[in-house]
Design an enzyme around this catalytic site. Structure first.
Site, PDB file in Angstrom:
ATOM      1  N   ASN A 113      45.655  27.572  41.510  1.00 53.69           N
ATOM      2  CA  ASN A 113      45.130  27.613  40.152  1.00 53.69           C
ATOM      3  C   ASN A 113      45.045  26.169  39.663  1.00 53.69           C
ATOM      4  O   ASN A 113      46.061  25.547  39.364  1.00 53.69           O
ATOM      5  CB  ASN A 113      46.096  28.432  39.270  1.00 53.69           C
ATOM      6  CG  ASN A 113      45.677  28.433  37.812  1.00 53.69           C
ATOM      7  OD1 ASN A 113      44.601  27.941  37.446  1.00 53.69           O
ATOM      8  ND2 ASN A 113      46.530  28.986  36.961  1.00 53.69           N
ATOM      9  N   TRP A 114      43.812  25.645  39.617  1.00 59.96           N
ATOM     10  CA  TRP A 114      43.631  24.224  39.270  1.00 59.96           C
ATOM     11  C   TRP A 114      43.743  23.984  37.764  1.00 59.96           C
ATOM     12  O   TRP A 114      43.743  22.831  37.329  1.00 59.96           O
ATOM     13  CB  TRP A 114      42.272  23.721  39.787  1.00 59.96           C
ATOM     14  CG  TRP A 114      42.154  23.700  41.287  1.00 59.96           C
ATOM     15  CD1 TRP A 114      43.101  24.081  42.207  1.00 59.96           C
ATOM     16  CD2 TRP A 114      41.030  23.257  42.062  1.00 59.96           C
ATOM     17  NE1 TRP A 114      42.628  23.912  43.481  1.00 59.96           N
ATOM     18  CE2 TRP A 114      41.358  23.411  43.422  1.00 59.96           C
ATOM     19  CE3 TRP A 114      39.756  22.763  41.734  1.00 59.96           C
ATOM     20  CZ2 TRP A 114      40.469  23.077  44.453  1.00 59.96           C
ATOM     21  CZ3 TRP A 114      38.876  22.424  42.757  1.00 59.96           C
ATOM     22  CH2 TRP A 114      39.233  22.585  44.108  1.00 59.96           C
ATOM     23  N   LYS A 115      43.787  25.038  36.992  1.00 63.03           N
ATOM     24  CA  LYS A 115      43.911  24.939  35.531  1.00 63.03           C
ATOM     25  C   LYS A 115      42.849  23.964  34.970  1.00 63.03           C
ATOM     26  O   LYS A 115      41.741  23.931  35.469  1.00 63.03           O
ATOM     27  CB  LYS A 115      45.335  24.537  35.144  1.00 63.03           C
ATOM     28  CG  LYS A 115      46.391  25.460  35.771  1.00 63.03           C
ATOM     29  CD  LYS A 115      47.747  25.264  35.200  1.00 63.03           C
ATOM     30  CE  LYS A 115      48.736  26.161  35.928  1.00 63.03           C
ATOM     31  NZ  LYS A 115      50.075  26.101  35.402  1.00 63.03           N
ATOM     32  N   HIS A 127      47.522  35.209  32.923  1.00 61.56           N
ATOM     33  CA  HIS A 127      48.389  34.048  33.154  1.00 61.56           C
ATOM     34  C   HIS A 127      49.198  33.769  31.884  1.00 61.56           C
ATOM     35  O   HIS A 127      48.690  33.928  30.775  1.00 61.56           O
ATOM     36  CB  HIS A 127      47.543  32.831  33.547  1.00 61.56           C
ATOM     37  CG  HIS A 127      48.385  31.713  34.080  1.00 61.56           C
ATOM     38  ND1 HIS A 127      49.094  30.866  33.255  1.00 61.56           N
ATOM     39  CD2 HIS A 127      48.668  31.329  35.346  1.00 61.56           C
ATOM     40  CE1 HIS A 127      49.776  30.004  34.005  1.00 61.56           C
ATOM     41  NE2 HIS A 127      49.536  30.267  35.277  1.00 61.56           N
ATOM     42  N   GLU A 159      49.931  31.134  30.454  1.00 58.26           N
ATOM     43  CA  GLU A 159      49.310  30.159  29.546  1.00 58.26           C
ATOM     44  C   GLU A 159      48.257  30.839  28.677  1.00 58.26           C
ATOM     45  O   GLU A 159      47.995  30.408  27.556  1.00 58.26           O
ATOM     46  CB  GLU A 159      48.735  28.984  30.346  1.00 58.26           C
ATOM     47  CG  GLU A 159      49.861  28.075  30.828  1.00 58.26           C
ATOM     48  CD  GLU A 159      49.592  27.349  32.117  1.00 58.26           C
ATOM     49  OE1 GLU A 159      48.425  27.243  32.531  1.00 58.26           O
ATOM     50  OE2 GLU A 159      50.577  26.887  32.742  1.00 58.26           O
ATOM     51  N   GLU A 201      55.274  35.529  38.035  1.00 58.94           N
ATOM     52  CA  GLU A 201      55.487  34.125  37.683  1.00 58.94           C
ATOM     53  C   GLU A 201      56.501  34.028  36.537  1.00 58.94           C
ATOM     54  O   GLU A 201      56.127  34.174  35.364  1.00 58.94           O
ATOM     55  CB  GLU A 201      54.169  33.494  37.233  1.00 58.94           C
ATOM     56  CG  GLU A 201      53.073  33.561  38.268  1.00 58.94           C
ATOM     57  CD  GLU A 201      52.042  32.477  38.046  1.00 58.94           C
ATOM     58  OE1 GLU A 201      51.922  31.603  38.908  1.00 58.94           O
ATOM     59  OE2 GLU A 201      51.384  32.478  36.989  1.00 58.94           O
ATOM     60  N   GLY A 240      55.696  24.932  36.369  1.00 55.66           N
ATOM     61  CA  GLY A 240      55.562  23.501  36.083  1.00 55.66           C
ATOM     62  C   GLY A 240      56.879  22.803  35.756  1.00 55.66           C
ATOM     63  O   GLY A 240      56.879  21.674  35.286  1.00 55.66           O
ATOM     64  N   SER A 260      56.382  26.639  40.354  1.00 55.62           N
ATOM     65  CA  SER A 260      56.960  25.473  41.058  1.00 55.62           C
ATOM     66  C   SER A 260      57.108  25.685  42.559  1.00 55.62           C
ATOM     67  O   SER A 260      58.027  25.156  43.181  1.00 55.62           O
ATOM     68  CB  SER A 260      58.307  25.066  40.441  1.00 55.62           C
ATOM     69  OG  SER A 260      58.116  24.666  39.102  1.00 55.62           O
ATOM     70  N   GLY A 298      50.241  26.166  41.135  1.00 56.98           N
ATOM     71  CA  GLY A 298      49.596  25.314  40.135  1.00 56.98           C
ATOM     72  C   GLY A 298      49.599  23.878  40.609  1.00 56.98           C
ATOM     73  O   GLY A 298      48.725  23.447  41.371  1.00 56.98           O
ATOM     74  N   GLY A 299      50.601  23.115  40.198  1.00 62.28           N
ATOM     75  CA  GLY A 299      50.673  21.674  40.484  1.00 62.28           C
ATOM     76  C   GLY A 299      50.419  21.309  41.943  1.00 62.28           C
ATOM     77  O   GLY A 299      49.635  20.406  42.235  1.00 62.28           O
TER      78      GLY A 299
HETATM   79  C1  PEP Z   1      51.015  28.593  37.600  1.00 62.06           C
HETATM   80  O1  PEP Z   1      50.817  28.146  36.493  1.00 62.06           O
HETATM   81  O2  PEP Z   1      50.429  29.631  37.979  1.00 62.06           O
HETATM   82  C2  PEP Z   1      51.935  27.903  38.478  1.00 62.06           C
HETATM   83  C3  PEP Z   1      52.526  28.579  39.416  1.00 62.06           C
HETATM   84  O3  PEP Z   1      52.131  26.573  38.239  1.00 62.06           O
HETATM   85  P1  PEP Z   1      53.129  25.584  39.028  1.00 62.06           P
HETATM   86  O4  PEP Z   1      52.976  25.854  40.491  1.00 62.06           O
HETATM   87  O5  PEP Z   1      52.680  24.215  38.634  1.00 62.06           O
HETATM   88  O6  PEP Z   1      54.506  25.896  38.550  1.00 62.06           O
END
Ligand code: PEP
Length: 250
Positions: A9-11, A94, A96, A166, A172, A212, A233-234
């Site tokens: 997920n590149w957000k 999600h 967010e 999640e 994050g 994470s 994500g990251g």
């Molecule tokens: C996410 O937002 O779906 C996610 C898993 O982010 P991260 O890997 O950065 O925690």
């Protein structure tokens, strides 16, 4: 056995050149790798990335869809429009979107149905706040979000749905539950799905872990019986950090 599914997920990150470059690297480096892969770039780069991943083993995902069909809905992007440019899957629910944009289970459910009716697969995100975890209500929160998000779907439609568990406190932050803790929540989510749609659906549905995840902790998380992949994500923003997770083998 459920095969592993790794999704990025590149957000709201990157520019067009960076998005195309990363997609090209992934196409090259994941060629012939057996797991299932998806990347979800920002809307404005979907079309450019679609040209890059066409014909590869990488599925193109979107990070949201409108709850309505085409029409007078300023600023929205419909399921039909996304299908039209080659999007195959959409991330919905999600945290967010739930917390920054006040998306409720009811709205998320409308979007889930909209996506499925238009032939898009869905990755439905669920997960608890830290306060829920402390209060010991993680399983109850996840069950409520599963019930709300999947309300009214048929067993057949569930074949096009993936769940991403999640924990919001892990997104994050560099924090994660232990693999065993995460696996136990995955088992309870699978049990909720079994109650709602039957044991066969529960056995086949993929439940991803997100929060994470990286190449280091990914191995132990992905080795768990009920963790069928990761929503990243990251670590999905660079091929060096994403590809090692994608290449997980038992
Ligand atoms: C996410 O937002 O779906 C996610 C898993 O982010 P991260 O890997 O950065 O925690």
């Amino acid at each position: 056995m459920r095969t592993k599914y790794v999704a990025g997920n590149w957000k709201m990150n990157m520019d067009k050149a960076g998005a195309v470059a990363l997609a090209s690297e992934l196409v090259e480096q994941l060629k012939g790798v057996d797991n299932k892969f998806m990347i979800a770039p920002p809307f404005v780069y979907l079309d450019a990335v679609a040209q890059v991943v066409k014909g590869s083993n990488i599925i193109l995902g979107a990070q949201n869809i409108a709850a309505t069909e085409n029409g007078a809905h300023t600023g929205e992007c419909s399921a039909a429009m996304l299908k039209d440019i080659g999007v195959e899957t959409v991330i919905l629910g999600h945290s967010e979107r739930r917390y920054e944009f006040y998306e409720t289970d009811k709205l998320i459910n409308i979007k889930v149905r909209m996506a499925l009716e238009h032939g898009l697969d869905v990755v439905l995100c669920i997960g608890e706040l830290y306060s829920h975890k402390v209060a010991g209500v993680t399983e109850a929160v996840c069950e409520m979000q599963v019930k709300g998000g999947l309300d009214g779907l048929t067993k057949e439609q569930l074949a096009h749905v993936t769940i991403a568990y999640e924990p919001i406190w892990a997104i994050g932050t560099g924090k994660t539950p232990t693999p065993e803790e995460a696996n136990s929540i995955h088992k309870s989510i699978r049990a909720s799905i079994s109650n709602l749609f039957g044991a066969d659906v529960a056995e086949n549905i993929k439940i991803l872990y997100g929060g994470s995840m990286n190449a280091k902790n990914g191995k132990d998380l992905l080795a768990q019986s009920d963790i069928d992949g990761g929503l990243i994500g990251g670590a999905s923003l660079k091929s060096e950090t994403f590809v090692p997770i994608c290449k997980y083998t038992v």
